[in-house]
Design a protein around this motif. Structure first.
Motif, short mmCIF file in Angstrom:
data_model
loop_
_atom_site.label_atom_id
_atom_site.label_comp_id
_atom_site.label_asym_id
_atom_site.label_seq_id
_atom_site.Cartn_x
_atom_site.Cartn_y
_atom_site.Cartn_z
N THR A 135 128.15 49.15 72.18
CA THR A 135 127.24 48.01 72.24
C THR A 135 126.18 48.16 73.33
O THR A 135 125.30 47.30 73.46
N GLU A 194 122.99 49.80 75.39
CA GLU A 194 121.79 50.61 75.25
C GLU A 194 121.87 51.82 76.17
O GLU A 194 122.57 51.78 77.19
N GLU A 205 119.92 53.00 78.42
CA GLU A 205 119.56 52.70 79.80
C GLU A 205 120.62 51.85 80.49
O GLU A 205 120.81 51.93 81.71
N GLU A 206 121.34 51.03 79.72
CA GLU A 206 122.42 50.24 80.30
C GLU A 206 123.57 51.15 80.73
O GLU A 206 124.20 50.92 81.77
#
Length: 306
Positions: free
Chosen positions: A53, A55, A57-58
């Motif tokens: 779930t 991204e 960059e996360e």
């Protein structure tokens, strides 16, 4: 390039705010609790970390958060699990640039690759990241079995240093040693098979319920390492109903709720996951309440040699 990874490596959960952003402050607090309890490394953005779930960059932001908290005292591994080898290589490259000390790599799920495809995926991702790799084998959940024979094929590459063995068959640990000796650091990845795996030679435990009970998890490992099996077994038997919560399709929700109840965190998930409700929630709450009421006093541990 080999690294002596051993001990307790929490597969930490990813924390979210009420508006579904990364909760950096809560992750900093939670990761610090793990390190203060004596864990030996951190693994971020795995299945327990809701990797599917997040991204790209996360994932890097979660990694940087863990690195900030660890301050170089313990290794931080980034989980690499992507649907394509191309995306996995990109994440490994970005993770290496951000300062990861290594990777835990999965096959290219959800596709169920054959042995040739699986080995090619691992070699390609390892080369892209250029850092030590823990191979994650979980045929129960992902449908791809990295067999002892396949490990033998990967043994020539020094980037592969460890395996997280989660086949749900403790006999596999012995089969790995019989196939490749002590070439890899063997970690158990199934919470309620941990003591059994340590007893037959595993040198580490990628743990889930450690997120809520780090001291007890570390104590089991250290006691087994010191040959104090009866003391470790007593804690493990107390821990078992909680450890069973890791072996479930709801492991994320289960463990986050236990963290909320036992460690003062929260059980927010990212949709489509939702926190447990109704009878499911009540069942976990009852397990935690019983465990807290009978929580054992931990024995003193001998200081580990530096």
């Amino acid at each position: 390039m080999s690294t002596p990874w051993t001990g307790i490596f929490p597969a930490v959960t990813t924390k979210f705010t009420e508006d579904d952003r990364l909760d950096i402050a809560e992750m900093e607090r939670s990761f610090a609790l793990q390190l203060d309890a004596g864990v030996h490394g951190l693994i971020v953005c795995g299945s327990l970390g809701e990797a599917s779930t997040l991204e790209p960059e996360e994932k890097i932001e979660v990694l940087r958060t863990a690195l900030r908290v660890a301050k170089g005292r313990k290794p931080v591994l980034l989980t690499v699990v992507e649907g394509s080898t191309r995306r996995a290589c990109k994440l490994a490259e970005d993770g290496a640039k951000a300062g990861a000390q290594g990777f835990m790599v999965l096959p290219g799920v959800p596709y169920k690759s054959d042995a040739r495809e699986t080995l090619t995926h691992y070699r390609t991702v390892a080369k892209a990241g250029g850092l030590p790799v823990m191979i994650y084998n979980n045929p129960v959940s992902y449908g791809v079995d990295i067999t002892p024979a396949m490990l033998g094929e990967l043994a020539a590459d020094p980037l592969f240093v460890a395996i997280k063995e989660s086949s749900d068959d403790v006999r596999r640990v012995t089969k790995i040693f019989n196939a490749v000796g002590d070439r890899f650091q063997v970690f158990t990845g199934v919470d309620n098979l941990a003591l059994e795996s340590l007893a037959v030679g595993a040198v580490g435990w990628v743990a889930g319920l450690v997120c809520a009970f780090p001291a007890e998890t570390v104590a089991i490992y250290e006691l087994m390492k010191q040959g104090r099996v009866a003391e470790a077994l007593a804690i493990y038997r107390w821990f078992q109903p909680l450890l069973d919560l890791d072996v479930s399709a709801r492991l994320v929700q289960n463990i986050k709720l236990v963290e909320a109840l036992a460690a003062g965190s929260n059980d927010r998930c990212r949709a489509p996951r939702l926190p447990l409700a109704g009878a499911e929630r009540a069942a976990v709450e009852a397990i935690v309440a019983k465990a807290m009421a009978s929580r054992p006093q931990l024995p003193a541990l001998r200081a580990a040699a530096e």
